[in-house]
Motif scaffolding. Structure first.
Motif, short mmCIF file in Angstrom:
data_model
loop_
_atom_site.label_atom_id
_atom_site.label_comp_id
_atom_site.label_asym_id
_atom_site.label_seq_id
_atom_site.Cartn_x
_atom_site.Cartn_y
_atom_site.Cartn_z
N ARG A 1 -7.13 1.30 19.87
CA ARG A 1 -5.77 1.86 19.87
C ARG A 1 -4.80 0.95 19.13
NH1 ARG A 1 -7.32 6.63 20.03
NH2 ARG A 1 -8.44 7.23 21.93
N TYR A 2 -5.02 -0.35 19.22
CA TYR A 2 -4.15 -1.28 18.49
C TYR A 2 -4.28 -1.06 16.98
CZ TYR A 2 -3.26 -5.49 15.82
OH TYR A 2 -2.87 -6.35 14.83
N ILE A 3 -5.52 -0.97 16.48
CA ILE A 3 -5.72 -0.78 15.04
C ILE A 3 -5.14 0.56 14.60
CG2 ILE A 3 -7.48 -0.51 13.25
CD1 ILE A 3 -9.23 -2.46 14.80
N ASP A 4 -5.32 1.55 15.42
CA ASP A 4 -4.74 2.87 15.13
C ASP A 4 -3.22 2.78 15.00
OD1 ASP A 4 -4.29 5.58 14.94
OD2 ASP A 4 -4.44 5.93 17.08
N THR A 5 -2.58 2.16 15.98
CA THR A 5 -1.12 2.01 15.94
C THR A 5 -0.69 1.20 14.73
OG1 THR A 5 -1.10 2.07 18.36
CG2 THR A 5 0.88 1.25 17.26
N ARG A 6 -1.41 0.15 14.44
CA ARG A 6 -1.06 -0.72 13.31
C ARG A 6 -1.13 0.05 12.00
NH1 ARG A 6 -3.56 -6.72 12.11
NH2 ARG A 6 -3.71 -6.55 9.86
N ASN A 7 -2.17 0.86 11.81
CA ASN A 7 -2.29 1.64 10.58
C ASN A 7 -1.13 2.62 10.42
OD1 ASN A 7 -4.68 0.35 9.96
ND2 ASN A 7 -5.97 1.94 10.85
N LEU A 8 -0.75 3.27 11.52
CA LEU A 8 0.33 4.24 11.45
C LEU A 8 1.67 3.57 11.19
CD1 LEU A 8 -0.84 6.47 14.41
CD2 LEU A 8 -0.69 7.20 12.04
N VAL A 9 1.93 2.45 11.85
CA VAL A 9 3.18 1.73 11.62
C VAL A 9 3.23 1.20 10.20
CG1 VAL A 9 4.54 -0.27 12.31
CG2 VAL A 9 3.52 1.19 14.05
N SER A 10 2.09 0.73 9.68
CA SER A 10 2.05 0.25 8.30
C SER A 10 2.43 1.37 7.33
CB SER A 10 0.64 -0.27 7.97
OG SER A 10 0.31 -1.36 8.77
N ALA A 11 1.87 2.56 7.56
CA ALA A 11 2.20 3.70 6.69
C ALA A 11 3.68 4.05 6.80
CB ALA A 11 1.34 4.90 7.07
N LEU A 12 4.22 3.95 8.00
CA LEU A 12 5.63 4.27 8.20
C LEU A 12 6.51 3.25 7.48
CD1 LEU A 12 7.62 6.16 9.65
CD2 LEU A 12 7.52 4.60 11.61
N LEU A 13 6.18 1.99 7.58
CA LEU A 13 6.97 0.95 6.93
C LEU A 13 6.86 1.01 5.42
CD1 LEU A 13 6.21 -2.08 9.28
CD2 LEU A 13 8.32 -0.76 9.15
N GLU A 14 5.73 1.42 4.93
CA GLU A 14 5.54 1.50 3.48
C GLU A 14 6.11 2.79 2.90
OE1 GLU A 14 1.38 1.11 3.02
OE2 GLU A 14 1.32 -0.97 3.73
N GLY A 15 6.62 3.65 3.76
CA GLY A 15 7.22 4.90 3.27
C GLY A 15 6.20 5.93 2.86
N GLU A 16 4.97 5.86 3.39
CA GLU A 16 3.94 6.83 3.03
C GLU A 16 4.07 8.07 3.91
OE1 GLU A 16 0.67 3.40 1.84
OE2 GLU A 16 0.23 4.89 3.37
#
Length: 624
Positions: free
Chosen positions: A594-609
């Motif tokens: 769940r941590y990796i899942d959350t991290r991937n989603l937050v990364s996409a959000l921060l990168e504007g994807e």
């Protein structure tokens, strides 16, 4: 409600008595009370108290503008209090007589009903059946999706408040309600994509979904064995999201049975603090209260300046529709206008012109009121347009039932409509031009709160269990669950935020909701671990403390980056390649996934994807 009415009547009479009904004092009282009401809305766990107090006070103080006897005005205020008391007594009595006696079983059946409808729809999608049969199953899912999560959450809160045994429910029922609501929405959209079902790979994936949903419907708890729905076949992004949500609902149980049969620790409503810690000092809450106060004061001064007391509904409209975001405010204003036109102009004037001349007994009046109330209650039972129902009632009763005699004037309906239009204009200028708060900004703050709450839960040391420790866990769980409900509501209002790039805003909103669900799943995995420790199960050493602390620090860093007020870079502190080893057990694997899942989603959000083409809800730890 009765207490709020007592406070409103007491405030009104105190101000009028102490100031000798001074007009300046009434204006200042409107500004102060609406400001305090706005602070209650934004800073407490009972926001309806602030809105109700402000609404009742504005209704009562406006009556002192009329040139009538003080005795009549005081009597009317007391009659209003008596009417509120009678309505509460009737509501409680009806609920006691006709209310459910088995809320735990009712909630379980709600889960089963939705799982079965999903199983039927995906079974139809996996077969070479007719489009009509597939649409019939999808329509059933759509009807349940429209119902949303509010009804199930209401039952859940009844269970909590009554302190009923919950062994028939999963330990993370509140999270599952929110995830299931999201799954119903996505599945309803997927069921009508007829062009996809000619693909054999899509049919295979639908058959696996149907089997998994049927398994969930048949089980009263989490299945003992669960394999993730591997995304090894081609399909659509929407289908992948659906599979990810089903994986969350059918999360793997501990093979030794540590997660099964537990009774979750839930927090009764009466033990939740009224004031949210730190909320009264937040600039956004103060700004919201100031905007509400400014709008109400402008409306009050305007209708006094033009000597048009009939448009006093402008002040009450501010309290009814004033919400913290621009999009939510526009949605409520749209519902307020539609409800007022329906209830005031159509039903109210229609009753005065066509029905009252033909009515000559209390029986006919009772039938009319019952029929209108039934229709209003039916409209209010939905989720998308539930706010229209109370506005129809408000407009109808104020137009058609203005006294003990049948109304013969048409001007009140016109005046109330113009009052609502005035409030819409003022709030549009203040909330959208002068002081806008975009929905995406608020959603980012709420997501940051979810991440911070999850970080606190993950970092809690189970070896230091105490009463304070348990209260902190309960507070964090309640906070995360409430934030998920808030995000779901905000996600439905994004389309009303007519700013730049509305399509990108909708996609960003969807990504924020996905990230919050993933973070909440991580939080509930930790809650299960803490519950095991509290039950005396020897699992304290299963999850390394250093690993939990590192994940918690990374979640807090993500929250700092997501929060629009801070906007700090989010250096990822954890090396994902070293998180798991051969000795890692199910607890560690669930938390890390769940941590990796959350991290991937937050990364996409921060990168504007915001297109989300390369982002999946599937936990990396569950890939083959």
């Amino acid at each position: 409600m009765i207490g709020t009415g007592v406070i409103a009547v007491g405030s009104e009479l105190a101000i009028v008595t102490l100031t000798n009904n001074d007009p300046i004092a009434r204006v200042l009282s409107i500004s102060i009370v609406t400001f305090l009401g706005g602070m209650i809305v934004g800073g407490t766990t009972k926001p309806n108290l602030g809105a109700s107090w402000g609404l009742l006070f504005c209704l009562l103080i406006a009556t002192w503008d009329r040139h009538v006897s003080e005795t009549i005005l005081v009597s009317n205020s007391l009659w209003l209090l008596a009417a509120l008391s009678l309505s509460v007594v009737c509501t409680v009595s009806v609920e006691y007589v006709f209310g459910s006696r088995t809320p735990v079983e009712d909630l379980r059946l709600q889960f089963v009903q939705r799982y079965r409808s999903l199983a039927t729809m995906y079974a139809a999608c996996s077969e070479d059946t007719t489009t009509a049969k597939r649409h019939e199953a999808a329509n059933k899912v759509s009807r349940l999706a429209v119902a949303g999560a509010s009804g199930m959450l209401d039952i859940y809160h009844v269970i909590v408040d009554r302190n009923l045994p919950t062994k028939a429910l999963p330990p993370d029922a509140q999270l599952r309600i929110m995830v299931l609501a999201r799954l119903m929405d996505d599945s309803a959209a997927f069921g009508f994509k007829d062009e996809l079902f000619s693909d054999p790979a899509v049919r295979v994936r639908c058959a696996r979904l149907a089997a998994k949903c049927a398994e969930l419907a048949a089980a009263s708890d989490v299945p003992s064995e669960h394999q993730a729905l591997k995304n090894d076949l081609p399909g659509t992004d929407l289908l992948s999201k659906i599979e990810d949500l089903v994986d969350v609902l059918a999360g793997a149980a501990d093979p030794e049975g540590g997660l099964k049969g537990q009774e979750p620790i839930i927090v009764p409503t009466n033990k939740i603090p009224l004031v949210i810690h730190g909320a009264m000092r937040k600039p956004e809450n103060v700004a919201f209260a100031l905007k509400i106060s400014l709008c109400a004061t402008i409306c009050y001064v305007f209708y006094h300046g033009v000597d048009w007391p009939g448009i006093s509904t402008s002040v009450t409209t501010v309290m009814v529709t004033g919400l913290s975001t621009t999009a939510a405010m526009k949605q409520r204003l749209s519902f307020r206008l539609l409800g007022s036109i329906t209830g005031g102009l159509l039903l109210g004037l229609g009753t005065i012109v066509f029905l009252f001349p033909l009515m000559d007994s209390i029986t006919s009046l009772a039938i009319l009121i019952g029929a209108v109330a039934f229709g209003i209650a039916w409209i209010s039972g939905g989720t998308r347009f539930a706010a229209i129902g109370p506005n129809i009632a408000f407009a109808f009763y104020f137009v058609a039932l203005v006294g003990s005699r049948a109304s013969t004037e048409l001007a009140p309906a016109r005046d109330r409509l113009f009052g609502i239009l005035l409030a819409i204009l003022v709030m549009w200028i203040v909330f959208d031009w002068i002081w806008p708060v975009r929905t995406i900004t608020v959603m980012q703050r709420v997501l940051a709160s979810v991440l911070n709450g999850t970080a606190e839960l993950v970092s809690m040391d189970p070896n230091r269990a105490s009463a304070i420790w348990m209260n902190q866990e309960e507070r964090l769980r309640r906070q995360i669950g409430s934030n998920l409900a808030i995000l779901r509501g905000l996600d439905e209002t994004v389309e009303y935020d007519l700013g730049a790039n509305p399509g990108d805003q909708a996609e960003t909103s969807d990504l924020i909701v996905q990230a919050s669900l993933s973070a909440a799943a991580l939080a509930w995995s930790q809650v299960l671990f803490l519950n095991d420790v509290e039950e005396g199960i020897e699992v304290a050493d299963r999850v390394r403390l250093g690993l939990r602390n590192a994940i918690a620090a990374d979640l807090a860093s993500m929250a700092s980056a997501i929060d629009p007020e801070r906007g700090q870079p989010a250096p990822f502190l954890v090396d994902t390649t070293t998180l798991l080893d051969d000795g890692s057990d199910e607890y560690e694997r669930a938390i890390v996934a769940r941590y990796i899942d959350t991290r991937n989603l937050v990364s996409a959000l921060l990168e504007g994807e915001t297109s989300r083409r390369g982002v999946s809800l599937r936990p990396t730890g569950q890939r083959p």
